[in-house]
Design a protein around this motif. Structure first.
Motif, PDB file in Angstrom:
ATOM      1  N   THR A   1       0.882  -1.327  -0.150  1.00 14.37           N
ATOM      2  CA  THR A   1       0.032  -0.261   0.113  1.00 14.37           C
ATOM      3  C   THR A   1       0.734   1.253   0.058  1.00 14.37           C
ATOM      4  N   VAL A   2       0.530   2.134  -0.747  1.00 13.61           N
ATOM      5  CA  VAL A   2       1.215   3.447  -0.961  1.00 13.61           C
ATOM      6  C   VAL A   2       0.462   4.540   0.067  1.00 13.61           C
ATOM      7  N   GLN A   3       0.952   5.135   0.974  1.00 14.26           N
ATOM      8  CA  GLN A   3       0.161   6.085   1.891  1.00 14.26           C
ATOM      9  C   GLN A   3       0.921   7.591   1.629  1.00 14.26           C
ATOM     10  N   SER A   4      -0.076   8.516   1.500  1.00 17.03           N
ATOM     11  CA  SER A   4       0.708   9.992   1.644  1.00 17.03           C
ATOM     12  C   SER A   4       0.587  10.502   2.813  1.00 17.03           C
TER      13      SER A   4
ATOM     14  N   HIS B   1       2.951  19.691  -0.663  1.00 15.04           N
ATOM     15  CA  HIS B   1       3.977  18.826  -0.499  1.00 15.04           C
ATOM     16  C   HIS B   1       3.351  17.535  -0.093  1.00 15.04           C
ATOM     17  N   SER B   2       4.176  16.423  -0.127  1.00 14.12           N
ATOM     18  CA  SER B   2       3.509  15.191   0.114  1.00 14.12           C
ATOM     19  C   SER B   2       4.744  14.172   0.365  1.00 14.12           C
ATOM     20  N   TRP B   3       4.562  13.313   1.255  1.00 11.42           N
ATOM     21  CA  TRP B   3       5.550  12.190   1.498  1.00 11.42           C
ATOM     22  C   TRP B   3       4.801  10.967   1.366  1.00 11.42           C
ATOM     23  N   LEU B   4       5.113  10.236   0.197  1.00  6.61           N
ATOM     24  CA  LEU B   4       4.747   8.892  -0.220  1.00  6.61           C
ATOM     25  C   LEU B   4       5.502   7.768   0.322  1.00  6.61           C
ATOM     26  N   ALA B   5       4.970   6.902   1.143  1.00 12.14           N
ATOM     27  CA  ALA B   5       5.576   5.639   1.433  1.00 12.14           C
ATOM     28  C   ALA B   5       5.074   4.320   1.022  1.00 12.14           C
ATOM     29  N   ALA B   6       5.482   3.303   0.729  1.00 10.80           N
ATOM     30  CA  ALA B   6       5.079   2.012   0.287  1.00 10.80           C
ATOM     31  C   ALA B   6       5.498   1.029   1.385  1.00 10.80           C
ATOM     32  N   THR B   7       4.283   0.477   1.877  1.00 15.52           N
ATOM     33  CA  THR B   7       4.408  -0.446   3.108  1.00 15.52           C
ATOM     34  C   THR B   7       3.864  -1.767   2.697  1.00 15.52           C
ATOM     35  N   ILE B   8       4.195  -2.779   3.155  1.00 19.34           N
ATOM     36  CA  ILE B   8       3.532  -4.098   3.363  1.00 19.34           C
ATOM     37  C   ILE B   8       2.465  -4.366   4.030  1.00 19.34           C
TER      38      ILE B   8
ATOM     39  N   CYS C   1       9.116   8.261  -1.664  1.00 18.14           N
ATOM     40  CA  CYS C   1       9.783   9.297  -2.348  1.00 18.14           C
ATOM     41  C   CYS C   1       9.026  10.669  -1.855  1.00 18.14           C
ATOM     42  N   GLY C   2       9.239  11.811  -2.276  1.00 16.75           N
ATOM     43  CA  GLY C   2       8.585  13.090  -1.897  1.00 16.75           C
ATOM     44  C   GLY C   2       8.581  13.830  -3.247  1.00 16.75           C
ATOM     45  N   LEU C   3       7.224  14.467  -3.001  1.00 20.36           N
ATOM     46  CA  LEU C   3       6.675  15.318  -4.003  1.00 20.36           C
ATOM     47  C   LEU C   3       6.420  16.877  -3.582  1.00 20.36           C
ATOM     48  N   GLU C   4       6.935  17.888  -4.288  1.00 19.33           N
ATOM     49  CA  GLU C   4       6.541  19.282  -3.952  1.00 19.33           C
ATOM     50  C   GLU C   4       6.054  19.873  -5.028  1.00 19.33           C
ATOM     51  N   ILE C   5       5.177  20.974  -4.878  1.00 21.93           N
ATOM     52  CA  ILE C   5       4.879  22.067  -5.784  1.00 21.93           C
ATOM     53  C   ILE C   5       5.540  23.039  -5.811  1.00 21.93           C
ATOM     54  N   LEU C   6       6.542  23.428  -6.634  1.00 27.01           N
ATOM     55  CA  LEU C   6       7.368  24.629  -6.620  1.00 27.01           C
ATOM     56  C   LEU C   6       7.234  25.258  -7.988  1.00 27.01           C
ATOM     57  N   SER C   7       7.413  26.812  -7.840  1.00 29.50           N
ATOM     58  CA  SER C   7       7.232  27.620  -9.082  1.00 29.50           C
ATOM     59  C   SER C   7       8.838  27.639  -9.618  1.00 29.50           C
ATOM     60  N   CYS C   8       8.949  26.975 -10.985  1.00 29.34           N
ATOM     61  CA  CYS C   8      10.210  26.918 -11.493  1.00 29.34           C
ATOM     62  C   CYS C   8      10.160  26.781 -13.085  1.00 29.34           C
TER      63      CYS C   8
ATOM     64  N   GLU D   1       1.511   7.093  -8.079  1.00 32.00           N
ATOM     65  CA  GLU D   1       0.803   7.714  -7.035  1.00 32.00           C
ATOM     66  C   GLU D   1       1.124   9.345  -6.920  1.00 32.00           C
ATOM     67  N   ALA D   2       2.590   9.536  -6.884  1.00 27.06           N
ATOM     68  CA  ALA D   2       3.111  10.834  -6.952  1.00 27.06           C
ATOM     69  C   ALA D   2       2.376  11.570  -7.861  1.00 27.06           C
ATOM     70  N   GLU D   3       2.129  10.879  -9.375  1.00 29.68           N
ATOM     71  CA  GLU D   3       1.485  11.692 -10.413  1.00 29.68           C
ATOM     72  C   GLU D   3       0.101  12.035 -10.079  1.00 29.68           C
ATOM     73  N   ARG D   4      -0.709  11.080  -9.463  1.00 28.13           N
ATOM     74  CA  ARG D   4      -1.957  11.115  -9.020  1.00 28.13           C
ATOM     75  C   ARG D   4      -2.063  12.157  -7.932  1.00 28.13           C
ATOM     76  N   LYS D   5      -1.273  12.493  -6.998  1.00 31.51           N
ATOM     77  CA  LYS D   5      -1.079  13.591  -6.137  1.00 31.51           C
ATOM     78  C   LYS D   5      -0.966  14.732  -6.703  1.00 31.51           C
ATOM     79  N   ALA D   6      -0.088  14.968  -7.744  1.00 32.16           N
ATOM     80  CA  ALA D   6       0.188  16.132  -8.507  1.00 32.16           C
ATOM     81  C   ALA D   6      -1.169  16.463  -9.280  1.00 32.16           C
TER      82      ALA D   6
END
Length: 187
Positions: free
Chosen positions: A29-32, A45-52, A63-70, A113-118
């Motif tokens: 399962t991947v949790q945010s 931002h979000s921290w995504l962790a895959a667990t058993i 992995c980590g996901l951030e929304i930044l202006s760039c 999951e990171a793409e879904r969150k974005a």
């Protein structure tokens, strides 16, 4: 099959043991959650962790996901090459999978999951930086639809890769569908 030799008993024991052995696969399962140590300091931002999925809740990847202006090259300043700055999703930090769970789809699930969150955060483009020498990661990201940007001196030994999250590609269409259960086994 006349004339063929019978299967030796020792081989029959091995065959029956392997076919009747219980499966050791476990669901992932991947949790945010909010990311306390976001390197870019982005508000979203979000921290995504895959667990058993068992009593141990063992961490198998993250992995980590951030929304930044760039700019589209992943640089925060934009520069003369890319004068326009807008919010983009950045796969920040390192996408990591525990060695004994690699090559079983965990990295793909984390990235999906990171793409879904974005998308949920309203961003249409995902950027990530990968070491030029990391052939396995480059292959994975290319397989999932990421394209390399021109390498700039500011990138150091990294390659900036990007993907438009709403373009009608096979991977984008699959990542928008409900996810099937991911089963892994410890190597």
């Amino acid at each position: 099959w006349s004339g063929s030799r019978p299967i030796p008993r020792s081989m029959l024991a091995v065959l029956s043991a392997t076919s009747l052995a219980p499966s050791r696969s476990r669901s992932v399962t991947v949790q945010s959650s909010p990311w306390p140590e976001r390197p870019g300091g982005g508000r979203l931002h979000s921290w995504l962790a895959a667990t058993i999925d068992d009593e141990s809740a063992q961490d198998v990847g993250h992995c980590g996901l951030e929304i930044l202006s760039c700019g589209p090259d992943g640089l925060l300043g934009g520069g003369e090459r890319w004068p326009y700055i807008r919010p983009r999703a950045i796969l920040s930090g390192t996408l990591t999978v525990s060695p004994k769970y690699r090559r079983q789809g965990v990295a793909q699930r984390l990235l999906t999951e990171a793409e879904r969150k974005a998308r949920w955060l309203g961003v249409d483009e995902m950027l990530l930086m990968v070491n030029q020498k990391n052939a396995a990661a480059l292959k994975l990201y290319t397989k999932l639809g990421y394209a390399p940007k021109p390498v700039l001196a500011e990138h150091g030994g990294q390659v900036c890769m990007s993907k438009h999250l709403y373009y009608p590609t096979v991977h984008n269409q699959r990542s928008m569908l409900p996810l099937r259960r991911l089963e892994v086994t410890a190597a």
